[in-house]
Design an enzyme around this catalytic site. Structure first.
Site, PDB file in Angstrom:
ATOM      1  N   LYS A  14      -2.484 -31.245  15.689  1.00  0.00           N
ATOM      2  CA  LYS A  14      -2.278 -32.179  16.790  1.00  0.00           C
ATOM      3  C   LYS A  14      -3.636 -32.441  17.438  1.00  0.00           C
ATOM      4  O   LYS A  14      -4.442 -31.515  17.586  1.00  0.00           O
ATOM      5  CB  LYS A  14      -1.303 -31.574  17.801  1.00  0.00           C
ATOM      6  CG  LYS A  14      -0.941 -32.498  18.957  1.00  0.00           C
ATOM      7  CD  LYS A  14       0.138 -31.877  19.861  1.00  0.00           C
ATOM      8  CE  LYS A  14       0.524 -32.804  20.998  1.00  0.00           C
ATOM      9  NZ  LYS A  14       1.588 -32.218  21.860  1.00  0.00           N
ATOM     10  N   SER A  36       5.712 -35.124  22.753  1.00  0.00           N
ATOM     11  CA  SER A  36       4.430 -35.746  22.539  1.00  0.00           C
ATOM     12  C   SER A  36       3.840 -35.469  21.150  1.00  0.00           C
ATOM     13  O   SER A  36       2.943 -36.194  20.717  1.00  0.00           O
ATOM     14  CB  SER A  36       3.425 -35.280  23.597  1.00  0.00           C
ATOM     15  OG  SER A  36       3.191 -33.889  23.473  1.00  0.00           O
ATOM     16  N   SER A  60       7.771 -30.840  23.635  1.00  0.00           N
ATOM     17  CA  SER A  60       6.991 -31.668  22.715  1.00  0.00           C
ATOM     18  C   SER A  60       6.872 -31.150  21.281  1.00  0.00           C
ATOM     19  O   SER A  60       6.343 -31.864  20.429  1.00  0.00           O
ATOM     20  CB  SER A  60       5.592 -31.898  23.270  1.00  0.00           C
ATOM     21  OG  SER A  60       5.650 -32.900  24.248  1.00  0.00           O
TER      22      SER A  60
END
Ligand code: GLN
EC number: 6.3.5.7
Length: 492
Positions: free
Chosen positions: A79, A154, A178
């Site tokens: 990420k 997210s 997330s």
């Protein structure tokens, strides 16, 4: 070999060890898939072929020399919130476009030490604020199951990359769902560990008392392999806990489902926005667990109504403090021709941050301001404690707690939900972060549009092994986690 991306992490490790294929071949296979398919999915912000192939060659050499670790040579995506030395780290924001960190996050460093190969950095909501990945400065990532849908957020890039077989495993972060919600929207398994289990060092902060990194993958087994790499104490993160780390892979069959008491919070299944098909799939999965020997026990989590307001005070309050460092002076975006220092701060931040981030900075600053601190922030902290106590009381009579991960399946891209509608979608995930507990998402079927539905299991502190084990055993007798989106079937 056209189907290397169909292998599990265990099979990849075996294939590398027995020289059925090299890490260079495996890595090139993923790079080819990314080059061919990611234009449609847009999961990567940065692809790093040179880094990846150099790491792959190093892994191949170590394997040949007989001194490679278990996961040496296996690719992954990070990420874009984890700092990577020499590779840009954007947190999905214009303010960090072209920011190159001088050091690696601990999660990244641990991955390198284990011989994992970094394919690149994947997209996310700006500063991890959001549930759709649409707030990224770099554009919206698409859900591999339906390209007109969001992958969730997210960690939407992480979820989409794995679901499209553009990475076998990915790191994510979970401040309020997330990891679990994008895993749910993309049909994956994702684990949010206990607060303090995975180091936050070098992970760009959103809300520091809630943030936690974790694995996203196809199965609980694949998650367990990545957890074995990233979990553990880190002196560089003061909230990281110095507690022995389980061998999550060895423990995969360690929990007996027979006699496992699963708590069903009566409030959770009566939430107004809960989609009927999500409810049905989750209930079917619980029925399956019951057939496997578990007992379902109704429990009371009476603080449910307080989750959304409490989280949406505490998270923005911490964010407003954390994001002060982006001032146009030290790093990141700086506005053109500032007339004075105030103008530099104001315009760098107004031009550099997106709308959602600015909104949350305003809310958080308000909640922390002198006149409102007691009425909002302190009160939210007290309610937070009550929410935690609610869970601890429940864990006196049950082993795990079941819930949907999200009240709906993936939204349409551009659905433009109001902030309140969007925040209500976090009802099932955020209390876990407020309490610091671990929780996992497992895919348990589809709705009529063929969009994945996820079951969430919440455990007591440090019960990651138990959560992975329960899901692993469920995945031994069901095949939801093996289903692939059409785009993942495409070959490079
Ligand atoms: N949707 C939540 C939020 O926007 C969760 C974000 C997260 O876990 N990083 O705050």
């Amino acid at each position: 070999m056209t189907d290397l991306h169909r292998l599990s992490i265990r099979e990849m490790a075996e294939g590398l060890k027995t020289a059925q294929f090299s890490s260079r071949e495996l890595t090139q296979h993923y790079l080819d898939r990314i080059a061919k398919i990611d234009a449609q999915v847009q999961s990567y912000v940065t692809v790093t072929p040179e880094f990846a192939l150099a790491e792959a060659d190093a892994a191949d050499a170590a394997i040949k020399a007989g001194n490679a670790g278990l996961l040496s040579g296996i690719p992954l995506a990070h990420k874009d919130i984890f700092c990577t030395k020499g590779i840009k780290t954007t947190a999905g924001s214009k303010i960090l476009d072209n920011f190159i960190s001088p050091y690696d996050a601990t999660v990244v460093a641990k991955g390198k030490a284990a011989g994992l190969v970094t394919l690149g950095k994947v997209n996310m909501d700006e500063f991890a604020m959001g549930s759709t990945s649409e707030s990224s400065y770099f554009g919206a990532t698409k859900n591999p199951w339906a390209l007109d849908r969001v992958p969730g957020g997210s960690s939407g890039g992480s979820a989409a990359a794995v679901a499209a077989d553009l990475a076998p495993i990915a790191t994510g972060t979970d401040t309020g769902g997330s990891i679990r919600q994008p895993a749910s929207f993309c049909g994956l398994t994702g684990l949010k560990p206990t607060y303090g289990r995975v180091s936050r060092f070098g992970m760009i902060a959103y809300a520091s008392s809630l943030d936690q990194g974790g694995p996203m993958a196809r199965s609980a087994e694949d998650c367990a392999y990545l957890m074995n790499v990233i979990a553990g104490h880190d002196a560089k993160d003061s909230t990281s806990v110095n507690k022995e780390v389980d061998d999550y892979v060895a423990n995969l069959s360690g929990t007996s489902i027979k006699g496992l008491r699963i708590g069903i919070p009566k409030q959770y299944f009566n939430v107004a926005g809960l989609d009927a098909e999500v409810k049905a799939r989750v209930e079917e999965s619980l029925k399956k667990l019951e057939e496997m020997g578990a007992t379902l026990v109704e429990i009371d989590l009476s603080m449910t109504d307080a989750y959304v307001p409490t989280y949406y005070l505490i998270a923005p309050a911490e964010a407003s403090s954390n994001l002060q460092r982006f001032d146009g002076v030290r790093y990141g975006y700086r506005c053109e021709n500032p007339v004075d220092l105030m103008d530099l701060y104001k315009r760098s931040r107004s031009e550099g941050f997106g709308k959602e981030v600015q909104q949350r900075i305003l809310i958080g600053t308000y909640a922390l301001s002198a006149g409102y601190y007691d009425a909002y922030y302190v009160k939210a902290q007290k309610v937070r404690r009550l929410i935690q106590q609610d869970f601890l009381k429940a864990f006196e009579s049950v082993d795990v707690i079941a819930a949907p991960s999200a009240p709906t399946t993936a939204y349409k891209i551009g659905a433009n939900l109001s902030p309140v509608e969007m925040y209500l979608g976090d009802i099932y995930t955020i209390a876990v972060n407020l309490a610091g507990l671990p929780a996992i998402n497992a895919p348990v079927g589809f709705d009529q549009d063929n969009l994945p539905v996820g079951l969430q299991l919440i455990g007591n502190y440090w019960s990651e092994s138990q959560l992975l084990s329960v899901v692993h055993q469920y995945q031994q007798v069901t095949d939801w986690h093996t289903k692939r989106a059409a785009i993942a079937e495409e070959n490079a």
